[in-house]
Enzyme design. Structure first.
Site, PDB file in Angstrom:
ATOM      1  N   LYS A 193       0.827  -1.209   0.000  1.00 17.67           N
ATOM      2  CA  LYS A 193       0.000   0.000   0.000  1.00 17.67           C
ATOM      3  C   LYS A 193       0.858   1.253   0.000  1.00 17.67           C
ATOM      4  CE  LYS A 193      -3.949  -2.032   2.447  1.00 17.67           C
ATOM      5  NZ  LYS A 193      -4.771  -2.237   1.283  1.00 17.67           N
ATOM      6  N   PRO A 231       0.998   5.396   0.209  1.00 20.86           N
ATOM      7  CA  PRO A 231       0.206   6.587   0.568  1.00 20.86           C
ATOM      8  C   PRO A 231       0.008   7.484  -0.665  1.00 20.86           C
ATOM      9  CG  PRO A 231       1.981   6.229   2.160  1.00 20.86           C
ATOM     10  CD  PRO A 231       2.233   5.292   1.009  1.00 20.86           C
ATOM     11  N   GLY A 291       2.813  11.995  -1.171  1.00 15.71           N
ATOM     12  CA  GLY A 291       4.165  11.898  -0.627  1.00 15.71           C
ATOM     13  C   GLY A 291       4.833  13.248  -0.747  1.00 15.71           C
ATOM     14  N   THR A 337      11.268  15.669  -3.186  1.00 11.98           N
ATOM     15  CA  THR A 337      12.446  16.275  -2.545  1.00 11.98           C
ATOM     16  C   THR A 337      13.484  16.808  -3.538  1.00 11.98           C
ATOM     17  OG1 THR A 337      13.645  14.164  -2.385  1.00 11.98           O
ATOM     18  CG2 THR A 337      12.208  14.734  -0.536  1.00 11.98           C
ATOM     19  N   TRP A 338      13.115  16.895  -4.838  1.00 12.33           N
ATOM     20  CA  TRP A 338      14.077  17.396  -5.819  1.00 12.33           C
ATOM     21  C   TRP A 338      14.321  18.887  -5.581  1.00 12.33           C
ATOM     22  CZ3 TRP A 338      13.211  18.873 -11.581  1.00 12.33           C
ATOM     23  CH2 TRP A 338      14.455  18.983 -12.231  1.00 12.33           C
ATOM     24  N   ASP A 374       9.697  10.748  -1.367  1.00 16.43           N
ATOM     25  CA  ASP A 374      10.245  10.390  -2.683  1.00 16.43           C
ATOM     26  C   ASP A 374      11.599  11.056  -2.868  1.00 16.43           C
ATOM     27  OD1 ASP A 374       9.536   9.300  -5.567  1.00 16.43           O
ATOM     28  OD2 ASP A 374      10.546  11.233  -5.790  1.00 16.43           O
ATOM     29  N   TYR A 390      19.144  13.700  -6.685  1.00 16.84           N
ATOM     30  CA  TYR A 390      18.720  14.895  -5.946  1.00 16.84           C
ATOM     31  C   TYR A 390      19.781  15.290  -4.905  1.00 16.84           C
ATOM     32  CZ  TYR A 390      14.152  13.237  -7.680  1.00 16.84           C
ATOM     33  OH  TYR A 390      13.119  12.768  -8.455  1.00 16.84           O
ATOM     34  N   LYS A 449      15.627   5.771  -6.418  1.00 18.48           N
ATOM     35  CA  LYS A 449      15.694   5.422  -7.848  1.00 18.48           C
ATOM     36  C   LYS A 449      17.102   5.066  -8.308  1.00 18.48           C
ATOM     37  CE  LYS A 449      12.052   8.866  -8.232  1.00 18.48           C
ATOM     38  NZ  LYS A 449      12.348  10.012  -7.377  1.00 18.48           N
ATOM     39  N   HIS A 453      15.126   5.259 -12.843  1.00 18.44           N
ATOM     40  CA  HIS A 453      14.776   6.684 -12.866  1.00 18.44           C
ATOM     41  C   HIS A 453      14.421   7.207 -14.263  1.00 18.44           C
ATOM     42  CE1 HIS A 453      15.572  10.677 -10.555  1.00 18.44           C
ATOM     43  NE2 HIS A 453      14.553  10.792 -11.362  1.00 18.44           N
ATOM     44  N   LEU A 483       2.406  20.212  -9.210  1.00 12.91           N
ATOM     45  CA  LEU A 483       2.042  21.638  -9.090  1.00 12.91           C
ATOM     46  C   LEU A 483       2.736  22.471 -10.155  1.00 12.91           C
ATOM     47  CD1 LEU A 483       2.276  21.912  -5.184  1.00 12.91           C
ATOM     48  CD2 LEU A 483       0.240  21.504  -6.595  1.00 12.91           C
ATOM     49  N   SER A 509       7.758  20.566  -1.378  1.00 14.61           N
ATOM     50  CA  SER A 509       7.807  21.871  -0.720  1.00 14.61           C
ATOM     51  C   SER A 509       8.808  21.789   0.418  1.00 14.61           C
ATOM     52  CB  SER A 509       6.437  22.286  -0.172  1.00 14.61           C
ATOM     53  OG  SER A 509       6.568  23.580   0.369  1.00 14.61           O
ATOM     54  N   ARG A 563       3.100  25.369   3.415  1.00 11.11           N
ATOM     55  CA  ARG A 563       2.699  24.727   2.146  1.00 11.11           C
ATOM     56  C   ARG A 563       2.745  23.203   2.253  1.00 11.11           C
ATOM     57  NH1 ARG A 563       5.051  29.546   0.193  1.00 11.11           N
ATOM     58  NH2 ARG A 563       7.145  28.693  -0.129  1.00 11.11           N
TER      59      ARG A 563
HETATM   60  P1  A2P Z   1       8.258  25.696  -1.941  1.00 11.56           P
HETATM   61  O1  A2P Z   1       9.195  24.530  -1.736  1.00 11.56           O
HETATM   62  O2  A2P Z   1       8.879  27.005  -1.619  1.00 11.56           O
HETATM   63  O3  A2P Z   1       6.919  25.481  -1.266  1.00 11.56           O
HETATM   64  P2  A2P Z   1       6.222  20.440  -7.844  1.00 11.56           P
HETATM   65  O4  A2P Z   1       5.850  19.578  -6.690  1.00 11.56           O
HETATM   66  O5  A2P Z   1       5.220  20.430  -8.941  1.00 11.56           O
HETATM   67  O6  A2P Z   1       7.615  20.186  -8.330  1.00 11.56           O
HETATM   68  O7  A2P Z   1       6.177  21.955  -7.348  1.00 11.56           O
HETATM   69  C1  A2P Z   1       7.044  22.402  -6.377  1.00 11.56           C
HETATM   70  C2  A2P Z   1       7.065  23.899  -6.428  1.00 11.56           C
HETATM   71  O8  A2P Z   1       5.800  24.451  -5.998  1.00 11.56           O
HETATM   72  C3  A2P Z   1       8.104  24.441  -5.495  1.00 11.56           C
HETATM   73  O9  A2P Z   1       8.613  25.631  -6.083  1.00 11.56           O
HETATM   74  C4  A2P Z   1       7.316  24.750  -4.224  1.00 11.56           C
HETATM   75  O10 A2P Z   1       7.930  25.797  -3.531  1.00 11.56           O
HETATM   76  C5  A2P Z   1       5.966  25.166  -4.769  1.00 11.56           C
HETATM   77  N1  A2P Z   1       4.855  24.772  -3.917  1.00 11.56           N
HETATM   78  C6  A2P Z   1       4.708  23.605  -3.236  1.00 11.56           C
HETATM   79  N2  A2P Z   1       3.524  23.582  -2.598  1.00 11.56           N
HETATM   80  C7  A2P Z   1       2.896  24.735  -2.895  1.00 11.56           C
HETATM   81  C8  A2P Z   1       1.637  25.289  -2.531  1.00 11.56           C
HETATM   82  N3  A2P Z   1       0.800  24.642  -1.743  1.00 11.56           N
HETATM   83  N4  A2P Z   1       1.325  26.539  -3.008  1.00 11.56           N
HETATM   84  C9  A2P Z   1       2.183  27.209  -3.800  1.00 11.56           C
HETATM   85  N5  A2P Z   1       3.388  26.746  -4.181  1.00 11.56           N
HETATM   86  C10 A2P Z   1       3.747  25.515  -3.737  1.00 11.56           C
END
Ligand code: A2P
Length: 329
Positions: free
Chosen positions: A14, A16, A19, A22-23, A46, A51, A80, A113, A215, A272, A277
């Site tokens: 299973k 989650p 996750g 962490t890149w 991850d 990374y 990876k 990877h 995101l 993040s 966030r």
């Molecule tokens: P930060 O680490 O300063 O939060 P992805 O997961 O698509 O690679 O996106 C990561 C990017 O989006 C990072 O620049 C991260 O910045 C930012 N980010 C992560 N969570 C959010 C959130 N809830 N709202 C706005 N920006 C976010």
């Protein structure tokens, strides 16, 4: 607010559904972020040797495990096999290095990877040709690498194995030659790059999809710039339809983007390093998108690939490279 929702993989394990990615986080940033993430209820982490943060993550995991704050079986750790080691004889030593760095006896998921392979110098730096293009190792043999990946499950070093950045054709080829079916394909997946054909194929084959850059990976801009790649990136959190749905649910655009991924049966690994966030990205289980809203988000697909590997100038010469666009040569 722990992540208590799981996707059951084709081997019964299973995963989650949320996750932490962490890149592009420094050691210092990631140590704090993993600490905050574990406190917030994240259990799925991850990472990857490329990374450069497995040791930092390993230090936090050890502290949490030693203190009895979390049980190993409650963690879900993904790492990876890097493109520089995408060769059969490198599979076992490479996972062992990751395990040493992560201070773990096994990982929950080990992924190939990339479908391509790169050459490095003895000092670990990439090899380049006279025109400054990265040197690719065209001898990549997915089936032979996969046979070594299967041994990791047999020896207990990985609970599950899978691939990342594999196309439908590459997955299909692997399925013809495997004893253990890949449990996961981790791909770029978000409203602007839905890869519906690949996602539907993997789902039909009972291969879970994990969405990276859910995101829109804004952080890749810095990485591209450092490699001399100039391109504007879309801001997924500024799409009017996404903002309007967010307002209707009193959630943020990021939460809508993540909930849409989960509601379509896909795992998401938002990155993040910011406490608020990180918490926000896990707080996506107290609302539900309507079928109409899901359809509206599905209609946003524009085939815009953000992670096109153009930062590895010359990688498109590899026969398994499938990410060609206007930014690659
Ligand atoms: P930060 O680490 O300063 O939060 P992805 O997961 O698509 O690679 O996106 C990561 C990017 O989006 C990072 O620049 C991260 O910045 C930012 N980010 C992560 N969570 C959010 C959130 N809830 N709202 C706005 N920006 C976010």
């Amino acid at each position: 607010m722990a992540c208590t929702k799981f996707l059951t993989l084709n081997n019964g394990e299973k995963m989650p559904v949320i996750g932490i990615g962490t890149w592009q986080a420094s050691d210092e940033e990631i140590e704090t972020a993993i600490d905050v993430a574990l406190s917030a209820g994240y259990r799925h982490i991850d990472t990857a040797p490329v990374y450069g943060n497995e040791k930092a993550i390993g230090r936090v995991l050890k502290r949490w495990l030693d203190a009895g704050k979390v049980k190993r079986e409650d963690l879900y750790i993904v790492t990876k096999l890097p493109p520089i080691a995408n060769r059969p004889h490198e599979v076992e030593p490479t996972i062992k290095q990751s395990l040493a760095d992560l201070q773990l006896d096994y990982v929950d998921m080990y992924l190939v990877h990339t479908p391509f392979t790169l050459f490095i110098n003895p000092d670990g730096s990439f090899q380049f040709d006279d025109e400054g293009r990265i040197k690719v190792d065209k001898s990549t043999d997915h089936a032979a690498v996969w046979a070594e990946m299967e041994k990791l499950v047999e020896s207990g070093l990985a609970k599950s194995i899978g691939v990342s950045n594999f196309s439908k054709e590459q997955v299909a080829r692997l399925l013809k030659n495997c004893k253990i079916r890949p449990a996961n394909n981790q791909i770029e997946h978000h409203v602007y790059l839905q890869q519906r054909d690949l996602v539907d194929f993997c789902k039909a084959e009972n291969i879970a999809i994990t969405a990276y850059s859910p995101l829109g990976s804004k952080g890749i801009a810095k990485f591209n710039a450092a490699a001399g790649v100039e391109r504007d990136l879309p801001d997924l959190m500024d799409i009017p339809e996404v903002k309007q749905i967010a307002e209707a649910h009193k959630k943020t655009p990021a939460q809508v983007l993540l909930r849409w991924i989960i509601d379509t049966g896909v795992v998401a690994i938002p990155k993040s390093t910011n406490e608020a966030r990180l918490k926000q990205n896990l707080d996506v289980f107290d609302f539900q998108l309507s079928a109409e809203e899901v359809a509206k988000l599905c209609a946003l697909d524009k085939n815009i690939r953000i992670c096109d590997f153009s930062f590895f100038r010359g990688v498109e010469q590899h026969p398994e490279f499938t990410f060609k666009n206007q930014f690659t040569n």
